[in-house]
Design a protein around this motif. Structure first.
Motif, PDB file in Angstrom:
ATOM      1  N   ARG A 286       0.857  -1.186   0.000  1.00  0.00           N
ATOM      2  CA  ARG A 286       0.000   0.000   0.000  1.00  0.00           C
ATOM      3  C   ARG A 286       0.886   1.226   0.000  1.00  0.00           C
ATOM      4  O   ARG A 286       1.750   1.378   0.874  1.00  0.00           O
TER       5      ARG A 286
ATOM      6  N   LEU B 266      -0.728   8.467  -0.924  1.00  0.00           N
ATOM      7  CA  LEU B 266      -2.054   9.039  -0.794  1.00  0.00           C
ATOM      8  C   LEU B 266      -1.995  10.335   0.009  1.00  0.00           C
ATOM      9  O   LEU B 266      -2.730  11.270  -0.217  1.00  0.00           O
ATOM     10  N   LEU B 267      -1.089  10.352   0.963  1.00  0.00           N
ATOM     11  CA  LEU B 267      -0.943  11.528   1.798  1.00  0.00           C
ATOM     12  C   LEU B 267      -0.521  12.742   0.970  1.00  0.00           C
ATOM     13  O   LEU B 267      -0.646  13.872   1.412  1.00  0.00           O
TER      14      LEU B 267
ATOM     15  N   GLY C 100      -1.678  10.892  -4.031  1.00  0.00           N
ATOM     16  CA  GLY C 100      -1.529   9.719  -4.888  1.00  0.00           C
ATOM     17  C   GLY C 100      -2.706   8.790  -4.782  1.00  0.00           C
ATOM     18  O   GLY C 100      -3.725   9.087  -4.166  1.00  0.00           O
ATOM     19  N   ALA C 101      -2.561   7.616  -5.388  1.00  0.00           N
ATOM     20  CA  ALA C 101      -3.643   6.636  -5.432  1.00  0.00           C
ATOM     21  C   ALA C 101      -3.618   5.761  -4.189  1.00  0.00           C
ATOM     22  O   ALA C 101      -2.570   5.532  -3.596  1.00  0.00           O
ATOM     23  N   ASP C 102      -4.799   5.255  -3.814  1.00  0.00           N
ATOM     24  CA  ASP C 102      -4.906   4.370  -2.667  1.00  0.00           C
ATOM     25  C   ASP C 102      -5.202   2.953  -3.122  1.00  0.00           C
ATOM     26  O   ASP C 102      -5.307   2.672  -4.316  1.00  0.00           O
ATOM     27  N   GLY C 103      -5.359   2.069  -2.185  1.00  0.00           N
ATOM     28  CA  GLY C 103      -5.712   0.690  -2.480  1.00  0.00           C
ATOM     29  C   GLY C 103      -4.515  -0.216  -2.300  1.00  0.00           C
ATOM     30  O   GLY C 103      -3.357   0.210  -2.326  1.00  0.00           O
TER      31      GLY C 103
END
Lengths: 112, 119
Positions: free
Chosen positions: B95, B99-100, B103-106
């Protein structure tokens, strides 16, 4: 404490039918996501959301739609089911980036 | 994009012995998280262990420990004193921390290792 709840657990659809897989979490998590699991493929990300009103595509988004109108719910819509969408679908949530993801029990979907 | 590789589709171990499951990953990011999840026949996904990339110390959870080699992009899981209840599919997952920064999550998963425990 229910955690992440997915409904239904099993579903059979005919090709071309539409349906919505439901996902609800009661942990007030901001981050939610949908995955599909196919034999020998692991889990692959379909769509994700980082908060109410915010969604984005994952690795395999084609044929699926999502929306996030509340923090608790993150439904996955199949607009016109195809046999290639036969899979087990998992919803997951987490409270912050990098945190552990909590998974629902999964929905086994068969498209005939 | 990140990739996660589990090179052992199936492993078998005698009860009470130790087994190590392999995982390698590819990323250009410096900050991320790694996980091992267990999936028994009930298909419930259960977190086994979590590692933060910026931490040098390997994570441990009771009989489960990891060997995290950041430079080699390797994240193996060691299960000590194997028990019949450890029989399951094990998935390694990545992961991003980006995201912070928008960017992309997941999670990105490997294809899994089927662990068999011989009584």
């Amino acid at each position: 404490n229910a955690g992440v709840t997915q409904t239904p657990k099993f579903q059979v659809l005919k090709t071309g039918q539409s349906m919505t897989l439901q996902c609800a979490q009661d942990m007030n998590h901001e981050y939610m996501s949908w995955y599909r699991q196919d034999p020998g493929m692991g889990l692959r990300l379909i769509h994700y959301s980082v908060g109410a009103g915010i969604t984005d595509q994952g690795e395999v988004p084609n044929g699926y739609n999502v929306s996030r109108s509340t923090t608790e719910d993150f439904p996955l819509r199949l607009l016109s089911a195809a046999p290639s969408q036969t899979s087990v679908y998992f919803c997951a949530s987490s409270d912050r980036a990098g945190a552990e993801a909590f998974f629902g029990q999964g929905t086994r979907l068969t498209v005939v | 994009a990140q990739t996660v590789t589990q090179s052992q589709p199936e492993m078998s171990v005698q009860e009470a012995e130790t087994v190590t499951l392999s995982c390698t990953y590819d990323t250009s990011e410096s900050d991320y998280y790694l996980f091992w999840y267990k999936q028994p026949p009930s298909r419930q996904m259960i977190l086994v262990i979590r590692q933060e990339a910026y931490k040098q110390q390997n994570a441990t959870e009771n009989r489960f420990s990891v060997n995290f080699q950041k430079a080699a992009k390797s994240f193996s899981l060691k299960i000590s004193d194997s028990q019949l209840g450890d029989a399951a599919m094990y998935f390694c997952a990545y992961r991003s921390a980006f995201l912070l920064r928008g960017g992309a999550d997941g999670l990105t998963f490997g294809k899994g290792t089927h662990l068999i425990i011989q009584p």
